[in-house]
Design an enzyme around this catalytic site. Structure first.
Site, mmCIF file in Angstrom:
data_model
loop_
_atom_site.group_PDB
_atom_site.id
_atom_site.type_symbol
_atom_site.label_atom_id
_atom_site.label_comp_id
_atom_site.label_asym_id
_atom_site.label_seq_id
_atom_site.Cartn_x
_atom_site.Cartn_y
_atom_site.Cartn_z
ATOM 1 C CG HIS A 168 -1.480 -1.377 1.382
ATOM 2 N ND1 HIS A 168 -1.242 -2.535 2.383
ATOM 3 C CD2 HIS A 168 -2.429 -1.732 0.834
ATOM 4 C CE1 HIS A 168 -2.013 -3.399 2.099
ATOM 5 N NE2 HIS A 168 -3.120 -2.818 1.041
HETATM 6 S S1 FES Z 1 1.820 -0.517 3.476
HETATM 7 FE FE1 FES Z 1 0.063 -2.621 3.987
HETATM 8 S S2 FES Z 1 1.291 -3.960 4.555
HETATM 9 FE FE2 FES Z 1 2.766 -2.386 4.080
#
Ligand code: FES
Length: 192
Positions: free
Chosen positions: A157
Site C-alpha cells: 500500500h
Molecule cells: S503498506 Fe500496507 S502492508 Fe505495508
C-alpha cells in the site's frame, strides 16, 4: 467413508489437511527457514554457513549471526521464531541521513540512536514486517527498491521507511519493530 483413491478415510484425510495445525505450522516454518537461508546466501554467500538449521529456528532458540561478511551498504534476511529479520550494514551517509532528521516531525518519533546499539550504529536490525498489514518491505536484497527515503519500501500500500527503519510516508503507523538482540563481539550478534 473411504477415499478409495488413497485408501484413507475422509476423516483421516481431513485431519491431515486441517486438524493438525502444529504439524502444518512446523512444515511452514521449516520451509520458511530454508527460504531465508537461500535469500541470505544470494546476498552474502558465507552467511549461509552461519545460519541456524531449521530445527533451531522452529524451536525459537536464540540465533547467533556473524556480520563480518556483510559489507557496508549490504543487508541480509534471516528468520527468527518464524519472523523475518533484516540486518543492514549502513554506510556513513545512511547513518548521517537518519541522524539529521527532526524527530518531532516523524509519524512515530524516535531518534536514530534509540534504534541501534551504542557504538554499533552501522548495524540496523529490524523485523522485516510492515507495520501496516504485515507485508514484507523491499530494500534489503541487492537491486530492490528502497523507497523515497532510501530505507525500505512496502509495495502493498506504499509505505516508505528511512535508513533507520522509521515510517516516513504511507499508511504504516509505526516504525519497523526491533527484535531483542545483543552484540557478542564487534561483528557478531545474538538475536533472542
Ligand atoms: S503498506 Fe500496507 S502492508 Fe505495508
Amino acid at each position: 467413508m473411504i477415499d478409495n483413491r488413497r485408501g484413507r478415510t475422509v476423516a483421516e484425510a481431513n485431519a491431515t489437511q486441517a486438524g493438525d495445525p502444529t504439524r502444518r505450522d512446523m512444515l511452514f516454518l521449516a520451509t520458511g527457514a530454508m527460504g531465508a537461508v537461500g535469500v541470505a546466501a544470494l546476498a552474502v554467500p558465507f552467511v549461509r554457513q552461519l545460519a541456524p538449521n531449521a530445527q533451531t529456528v522452529a524451536a525459537g532458540a536464540p540465533i547467533e549471526v556473524d556480520l563480518t561478511p556483510v559489507a557496508e551498504g549490504q543487508g541480509i534476511k534471516l528468520f527468527w521464531r518464524g519472523k523475518l529479520v533484516f540486518v543492514r550494514h549502513r554506510t556513513k551517509a545512511e547513518i548521517d541521513e537518519a541522524a539529521k532528521v527532526t524527530v518531532a516531525s516523524l509519524p512515530d518519533p524516535q531518534p536514530d540512536s534509540a534504534r541501534v546499539k551504542p557504538g554499533k550504529e552501522q548495524f540496523l536490525v529490524v523485523y522485516g514486517i510492515c507495520t501496516h498489514l504485515g507485508c514484507v518491505p523491499m530494500g534489503t536484497a541487492p537491486g530492490e527498491g528502497r523507497g523515497d527515503f532510501n530505507g525500505w519500501f512496502c509495495p502493498c500500500h506504499g509505505s516508505h521507511y528511512d535508513t533507520a527503519g522509521r515510517i516516513r510516508k504511507g499508511p504504516a503507523p509505526k516504525n519497523l519493530e526491533i527484535p531483542p538482540y545483543a552484540f557478542l563481539s564487534d561483528s557478531k550478534i545474538r538475536i533472542g
